[in-house]
Design an enzyme around this catalytic site. Structure first.
Site, short mmCIF file in Angstrom:
data_model
loop_
_atom_site.label_atom_id
_atom_site.label_comp_id
_atom_site.label_asym_id
_atom_site.label_seq_id
_atom_site.Cartn_x
_atom_site.Cartn_y
_atom_site.Cartn_z
N ASP A 16 -3.37 0.83 0.87
CA ASP A 16 -2.22 0.34 1.59
C ASP A 16 -1.53 -0.66 0.66
OD1 ASP A 16 -0.57 -0.39 3.90
OD2 ASP A 16 -1.74 -2.25 3.91
N LEU A 17 -0.26 -0.96 0.89
CA LEU A 17 0.45 -1.92 0.05
C LEU A 17 0.59 -3.29 0.71
CD1 LEU A 17 3.36 0.30 -1.40
CD2 LEU A 17 1.33 -0.52 -2.62
N ASP A 18 1.41 -3.37 1.76
CA ASP A 18 1.73 -4.65 2.39
C ASP A 18 0.50 -5.32 2.99
OD1 ASP A 18 4.34 -4.06 1.74
OD2 ASP A 18 4.87 -3.36 3.75
N ASP A 188 -5.67 -3.39 5.13
CA ASP A 188 -5.93 -4.58 5.96
C ASP A 188 -5.91 -4.30 7.45
OD1 ASP A 188 -2.98 -5.96 7.05
OD2 ASP A 188 -2.95 -4.27 5.67
#
Length: 238
Positions: A16-18, A188
């Site tokens: 995941d990025l954010d 997250d």
């Protein structure tokens, strides 16, 4: 690092990025402020527009077109376009204005402060495994120095439905040409990242937000294979 399930063979890692590779909260706050200011100044009839108005329009769009949820960029563009139409701009003016607003949004959205630890960790992991980014958002890694670590980037909307739907997870396995079970997904969010990855057959690593606890988390659905509090902990798997 804490283990909840046996970790099998890892042949690739997806991220995941954010809020997984960087803190996305200040980025979004600043981008929302700058984007609203741009739209307010775009035309005199828009100078009283507020984010509450855009949120109302977004909610209206979601009610009539539920699938728009899977493409946050198009959802935002459509909301700005409708706001401009409601303010009295012509269809052509609103379409042009919405496009300009999204270009401005993209500029601020990609002003991400990436921790040095993230660069160092991804560089080490990329020496051993192919890495892929899978995001529900619209951040562009190429604009803030992360693209070179990834084989490719998958985004909800253009590349399928948003996580936890399995579209992008399956597409990643297909493009990597490897079994889902040999891919470790890191994120997250306990619903979109952990539960989504596990339900489609991947392994999952939860990078827990500060102060979070898996045993008391209200959005816990399925146990991850492992839990970390710092991205750098992943290098112990090498």
């Amino acid at each position: 690092m804490r283990f909840y399930r046996p970790v099998g063979l890892i042949s690739a890692i997806t991220f995941d990025l954010d809020d997984t590779l960087y803190d996305n909260r200040p980025v979004i706050l600043r981008t929302e402020q700058e984007s609203l200011s741009f739209v307010q100044q775009y035309h005199p009839s828009l100078n009283a527009l507020e984010n509450t108005d855009l949120k109302r329009i977004r909610q209206s769009l979601l009610l009539t077109e539920p699938e728009i949820y899977h493409d946050v960029t198009e959802w935002r563009r459509r909301a700005v376009e409708r706001a401009m139409l409601e303010a009295g701009l012509t269809a052509d003016e609103a379409a042009e204005g919405a496009q300009a607003a999204m270009q401005h949004f993209a500029k601020w959205r990609s002003r991400v402060d990436v921790p040095q630890e993230t660069h160092e960790t991804l560089a080490k992991l990329a020496e051993k495994w192919p890495l892929v980014a899978i995001t529900n958002g619209n951040a562009q890694p190429a604009l803030f120095g992360l693209a070179d670590y990834f084989e490719f980037v998958l985004r909800a909307g253009p590349d399928g439905r948003a996580k936890p739907f399995n579209d992008m997870y399956h597409l990643a396995a297909q493009r990597l040409n490897m079994p889902l079970g040999e891919i470790l997904h890191v994120g997250d969010d306990l619903t979109t990242d952990v539960a989504g990855a596990i339900r489609c057959g991947m392994q999952a690593c939860w990078i827990k937000p500060e102060g979070a606890d898996l045993l008391t988390a209200t959005d816990s659905r399925l146990l991850p294979h492992l839990e970390i509090s710092r991205l750098a902990s992943l290098t112990t798997l090498i």
